[in-house]
Design a protein around this motif. Structure first.
Motif, PDB file in Angstrom:
ATOM      1  N   THR A  76       0.988  -0.719   0.254  1.00  0.00           N
ATOM      2  CA  THR A  76       0.097   0.087  -0.465  1.00  0.00           C
ATOM      3  C   THR A  76       1.454   0.907   0.281  1.00  0.00           C
ATOM      4  OG1 THR A  76       0.006  -0.076   1.777  1.00  0.00           O
ATOM      5  CG2 THR A  76      -1.827  -1.225   0.864  1.00  0.00           C
ATOM      6  N   ILE A  88      -0.046   3.759   7.710  1.00  0.00           N
ATOM      7  CA  ILE A  88      -1.378   3.100   7.920  1.00  0.00           C
ATOM      8  C   ILE A  88      -1.462   1.813   9.008  1.00  0.00           C
ATOM      9  CG2 ILE A  88      -1.569   4.969   5.362  1.00  0.00           C
ATOM     10  CD1 ILE A  88      -1.830   1.966   4.418  1.00  0.00           C
ATOM     11  N   PRO A 198      -1.610   9.432   0.418  1.00  0.00           N
ATOM     12  CA  PRO A 198      -2.766   8.480  -0.497  1.00  0.00           C
ATOM     13  C   PRO A 198      -2.831   7.900  -1.785  1.00  0.00           C
ATOM     14  CG  PRO A 198      -3.307  10.621   0.616  1.00  0.00           C
ATOM     15  CD  PRO A 198      -1.703  11.268   0.479  1.00  0.00           C
ATOM     16  N   GLN A 253      -6.183   4.260   4.764  1.00  0.00           N
ATOM     17  CA  GLN A 253      -5.782   5.501   3.578  1.00  0.00           C
ATOM     18  C   GLN A 253      -6.693   5.998   3.165  1.00  0.00           C
ATOM     19  OE1 GLN A 253      -3.082   4.641  -0.414  1.00  0.00           O
ATOM     20  NE2 GLN A 253      -4.276   3.257   0.645  1.00  0.00           N
TER      21      GLN A 253
END
Length: 357
Positions: A76, A88, A198, A253
Motif C-alpha cells: 500500500t 497506515i 494517499p 488510507q
C-alpha cells in the motif's frame, strides 16, 4: 651535520599511495542506485548544463536489482518501517498521524450533524425505476476465501460498475487508478507527524476539459488538482484489500484521501469569503471480499470529520445497497456538486477575483 638529499622524482612516485580504482556500476552495485534510476526516469527529469544544453544521461542497467531487504516496499502507499509495515498499518496511526493533523473518526455512537444525516439519507434512497438484482453467488463465496486484492477489484468492476455506473467515460468525470495524490493539498499541521501520501485504487473527480477557459483562470489560482493527471476536485475514493491487507489500513488510507479531497473544496470556499458555499463533503469506500465500509468526510471548523455511513455485508444482500449508494454518489458528483463548483468559479470570475488576499 649531514644534510639529507632531496627526494628524486622516482622516489616520490614510489612513496605515493596507489591510485584508487575508478568506481563503476556493476550488477553487484548496492540496490539504492536502482531506486535513483527509477526515480529519475519516472520524472523524465535530466540535468541541464549552464549553457542550456541537456547533458546526456547514461542508460540504466538492463536489469535493475531488486529492492534491498532493509527498505521493503509496501503493498500500500506510504512510508514503510524496518519491519515492512506501512504507517497506515500502525495501531497508533489514527491518534498520531490523523488526529495530529485534525482528522478525526466521528464515533458511530454519537449523532452526526443533521446536514450529514440528511446527506447520507439521500445516498441510501432507492433509485426510481431500478430493479433489484442479484450478484453471482459463486463469486460471493469465492471472495470470502481470502482472495487477492485484484480479485476484489475485478468483482467490483464487474458486479458494481457495469450496472449503469459511469466513473470516467462521460464528458465530465475522470478516474485515476493507483496514482498518488499531490502533497500540497494533504492536510498537515507544523511539527506533527505527516499523513501517509494517499494512493487510492480509484479516485473519481473531474476532467480538465470539464471547465471553461474563464473557469480555468480561477482554477490556476486555486490549484485544485489532486494528482499529476490533473484530476480536479475528487469526491469518491475507493480502496480494495485482499488477503494480505486489512480494512483498518484501507480505512486509514481512505481517511487521508477524503480529508485531502475535502480540503481542495475548502480552499475554494475560503476564496468565496462566505459569499457562496460549495458542499465540500467527500465519500470513500474501503472494501475487501466480504464487506464494504462507506465513509463520508466533512469539515467542522478546523477539524475534518469522518464517519462510517454504512457497512455493507455482501452475504446479507447489502451489496444492492452498496450499488445504490455508489450510483447516488456518482450522480450527485456529476450534477449537483459540479454545478455548485462551476457557479462558484463563474462568480469569482465575474467579481474579477485575482487571488490576492
Amino acid at each position: 651535520m649531514k644534510r639529507s638529499r632531496p627526494p628524486t622524482p622516482d622516489s616520490i612516485v614510489e612513496t605515493c599511495p596507489p591510485k584508487r580504482a575508478r568506481h563503476t556500476f556493476t550488477d553487484e552495485e548496492p540496490n539504492r542506485y536502482s531506486l535513483i534510476w527509477e526515480w529519475i526516469h519516472a520524472l523524465h527529469c535530466y540535468p541541464v548544463s549552464p549553457d542550456g544544453d541537456s547533458f546526456s544521461l547514461p542508460s540504466a542497467p538492463a536489469t535493475l536489482p531488486s529492492a534491498p531487504a532493509t527498505m521493503p516496499r509496501s503493498t500500500t502507499s506510504g512510508i514503510t518501517t524496518k519491519s515492512g509495515k506501512s504507517d497506515i498499518d500502525n495501531p497508533n496511526y489514527r491518534l498520531k498521524n490523523l488526529e495530529g493533523n485534525n482528522i478525526f473518526f466521528h464515533p458511530t455512537s454519537a449523532d452526526a450533524p443533521q446536514s450529514i444525516r440528511t446527506l447520507i439519507g439521500t445516498k441510501t434512497r432507492p433509485i426510481e425505476g431500478e430493479d433489484r438484482f442479484d450478484f453471482d453467488k459463486d463469486k460471493l463465496i469465492l471472495l470470502e476465501n481470502n482472495v487477492a486484492e485484484t480479485v476484489v477489484e475485478e468483482f467490483f468492476n464487474y458486479e458494481i460498475l457495469r450496472r449503469g455506473i459511469n466513473l470516467s467515460n462521460g464528458p465530465k468525470l475522470f478516474t485515476s487508478k493507483r496514482i498518488s495524490m499531490t502533497t500540497p493539498a494533504i492536510p498537515h499541521r507544523p511539527k506533527e507527524s505527516h499523513i501517509t501520501t494517499p494512493k487510492p485504487n480509484i479516485l473519481c473527480g473531474y476532467k480538465n476539459s470539464t471547465f471553461s477557459n474563464d473557469q480555468h483562470r480561477q482554477l490556476r489560482l486555486l490549484d485544485p488538482s489532486a494528482n499529476f493527471e490533473c484530476l480536479y476536485y475528487p469526491f469518491l475514493i475507493i480502496n480494495f484489500v485482499g488477503e494480505k491487507g486489512n480494512l483498518f489500513s484501507a480505512t486509514n488510507q481512505c481517511a487521508g484521501a477524503l480529508a485531502t479531497s475535502t480540503n481542495l473544496v475548502e480552499k475554494l470556499n475560503k476564496r468565496l469569503q462566505n459569499d457562496k458555499f460549495v458542499d465540500s463533503t467527500a465519500w470513500g469506500i474501503a472494501m475487501n471480499g466480504s464487506e464494504a465500509r462507506v465513509l463520508v468526510c466533512w469539515k467542522d471548523g478546523e477539524k475534518f470529520e469522518i464517519r462510517t455511513a454504512r457497512v455493507c455485508h455482501f452475504r446479507s444482500e447489502n451489496y444492492h445497497i452498496l450499488w445504490t449508494m455508489i450510483k447516488n454518489i456518482v450522480d450527485w458528483g456529476e450534477h449537483t456538486r459540479l454545478d455548485e463548483i462551476s457557479k462558484a468559479l463563474n462568480w469569482l470570475e465575474a467579481r474579477g477575483e485575482s487571488g490576492v488576499e
